[in-house]
Design an enzyme around this catalytic site. Structure first.
Site, mmCIF file in Angstrom:
data_model
loop_
_atom_site.group_PDB
_atom_site.id
_atom_site.type_symbol
_atom_site.label_atom_id
_atom_site.label_comp_id
_atom_site.label_asym_id
_atom_site.label_seq_id
_atom_site.Cartn_x
_atom_site.Cartn_y
_atom_site.Cartn_z
ATOM 1 N N ARG A 134 0.865 -1.190 0.000
ATOM 2 C CA ARG A 134 0.000 0.000 0.000
ATOM 3 C C ARG A 134 0.896 1.233 0.000
ATOM 4 O O ARG A 134 1.766 1.389 0.860
ATOM 5 C CB ARG A 134 -0.906 0.004 1.221
ATOM 6 C CG ARG A 134 -1.903 1.188 1.278
ATOM 7 C CD ARG A 134 -2.797 1.010 2.485
ATOM 8 N NE ARG A 134 -3.878 1.983 2.599
ATOM 9 C CZ ARG A 134 -3.899 3.014 3.436
ATOM 10 N NH1 ARG A 134 -2.848 3.241 4.242
ATOM 11 N NH2 ARG A 134 -4.933 3.812 3.506
ATOM 12 N N GLU B 197 -9.684 7.808 4.247
ATOM 13 C CA GLU B 197 -10.554 8.022 5.410
ATOM 14 C C GLU B 197 -11.540 9.161 5.157
ATOM 15 O O GLU B 197 -11.485 10.220 5.768
ATOM 16 C CB GLU B 197 -9.720 8.264 6.665
ATOM 17 C CG GLU B 197 -8.874 7.046 7.044
ATOM 18 C CD GLU B 197 -8.145 7.185 8.367
ATOM 19 O OE1 GLU B 197 -7.928 6.160 9.037
ATOM 20 O OE2 GLU B 197 -7.780 8.329 8.728
ATOM 21 N N GLU C 176 -5.804 -0.320 7.203
ATOM 22 C CA GLU C 176 -4.883 0.293 8.168
ATOM 23 C C GLU C 176 -5.119 -0.324 9.545
ATOM 24 O O GLU C 176 -6.256 -0.346 10.029
ATOM 25 C CB GLU C 176 -5.100 1.808 8.287
ATOM 26 C CG GLU C 176 -4.647 2.621 7.099
ATOM 27 C CD GLU C 176 -4.733 4.115 7.374
ATOM 28 O OE1 GLU C 176 -4.683 4.522 8.560
ATOM 29 O OE2 GLU C 176 -4.857 4.874 6.395
#
Length: 350
Positions: free
Chosen positions: A62, A152, A262
């Site tokens: 990532r 997010e 995450e």
């Protein structure tokens, strides 16, 4: 031991244990750390940290990309260089677009400098930017498997234009539709990811998805994966039980794959003023493995086999051991770059 063999061995020894498809790490800081003179050792042998990760089971890299043109701030050229190394090692790519010159998260989503500040202008800009970026990865022989269109984004992107709390859902819905179109027009096989913080918050996750789909704007067909952050530091409600309830609810409703993109857990030190959400897990390397294994078990229970992967956030960021949390050390290496026993979590616990 090769990841596939580890999974096979575990399935024989522990019939109810399933390996997830994607064993990920976000190590976006690596080149900057190398430029600062940081090195890593595994079993006493000096190696590149991305190679160490891959050797221990990481098959998904990532990489965050900001709109900055400065390599120290995760520019496109920086991301391309890190991706080239990852693909050469045999990893697939999850590219995390922040759509900002700096960090983007639920508390901040600043429009990049030089971008328009109207919805129509941003619709065009985000389409073109996303299309060109996906094309750039493909052009260097490192096509993107997964693309996060925002980081997010619980309260939207490109504030204040795409900020839910002030503008409602429609501007964000239009912007996500434009971003997804840009990605797909560049590469029809790229899987688009929508990433929310606090994946354990069932009502908040459900509310976001109940409102983001608007006729003629963002649609369920525009994306493929629901990505979530799941950290133990910030709220006592972030338990395995809550995560499973949230994931099951959203998967049953929309049928999408889900990933925890995450997470991390303390390897040592202290968590001053922090109550970790999952009790009984030590602040240690073994605790890191236990935490990640628990997430794997939750994702393995998600209906329809839709839980597909975990990404550990910045396991080697020497000098930033707290990783933004109230716990003093969340890495899988020590401050000299030597791997801890928890380096095995990528193969044994995902």
């Amino acid at each position: 031991m090769h990841l596939a063999r580890v999974c096979l061995l575990l399935s024989v020894l522990l019939p109810f244990t399933n390996c997830l498809t994607y064993h990920g790490a976000d190590y976006s800081t690596l080149i900057n750390l190398e430029n600062a003179g940081k090195t890593y050792k595994d079993g006493g042998t000096t190696e590149k940290f991305d190679a160490i990760l891959h050797n221990h089971g990481v098959n998904l890299a990532r990489i965050r990309v900001w709109t900055s043109t400065n390599n120290a701030d995760y520019s496109l050229s920086y991301g391309l260089a890190l991706a080239k190394r990852a693909v050469a090692l045999g990893m697939e790519l999850l590219i995390d677009l922040h759509y900002s010159d700096t960090w983007a998260d639920p508390s901040k989503q600043a429009i990049p400098s030089g971008w328009p500040t109207t919805l129509s202008g941003l619709d065009s800009e985000i389409y073109t930017y996303t299309m060109n970026l996906v094309s750039a990865f493909s052009a260097q022989g490192t096509p993107i498997q997964f693309l996060q269109i925002g980081n997010e984004i619980n309260n939207g992107i490109l504030w204040p234009v795409g900020e839910i709390s002030s503008a409602g859902y429609s501007p964000l819905s239009q912007l996500l539709h434009s971003a997804a179109n840009g990605a797909h027009d560049a590469d029809g096989s790229v899987k688009v990811v929508v990433h929310l913080a606090n994946g354990w918050e069932e009502s908040a996750v459900a509310s976001f998805y109940e409102q983001i789909f608007i006729a003629g704007e963002f649609a369920t067909s525009d994306f493929d994966v629901m990505g979530f952050s799941f950290y133990p530091y910030y709220d006592a409600g972030a338990t395995y039980t809550a995560l499973l309830a949230s994931m099951d609810n959203i998967v049953l409703k929309y049928g999408k794959d889900v990933m925890v993109v995450e997470t991390d857990w303390p390897s040592s030190g202290s968590c001053s003023g922090v109550t970790l959400s999952q009790s009984g897990i030590p602040l240690s390397s073994s605790g890191q493995e236990t935490w990640v294994n628990g997430i794997k078990n939750i994702l393995s229970e998600v209906s329809g086999g839709h839980g597909i992967g975990i990404v550990y956030w910045e396991p080697g960021w020497i000098g930033n051991d707290a990783l933004g949390s109230g716990c003093s050390n969340n890495l899988v290496v020590d401050d000299s770059g030597n791997t801890l026993a928890s380096i095995s979590l990528f193969s044994a616990d995902m």
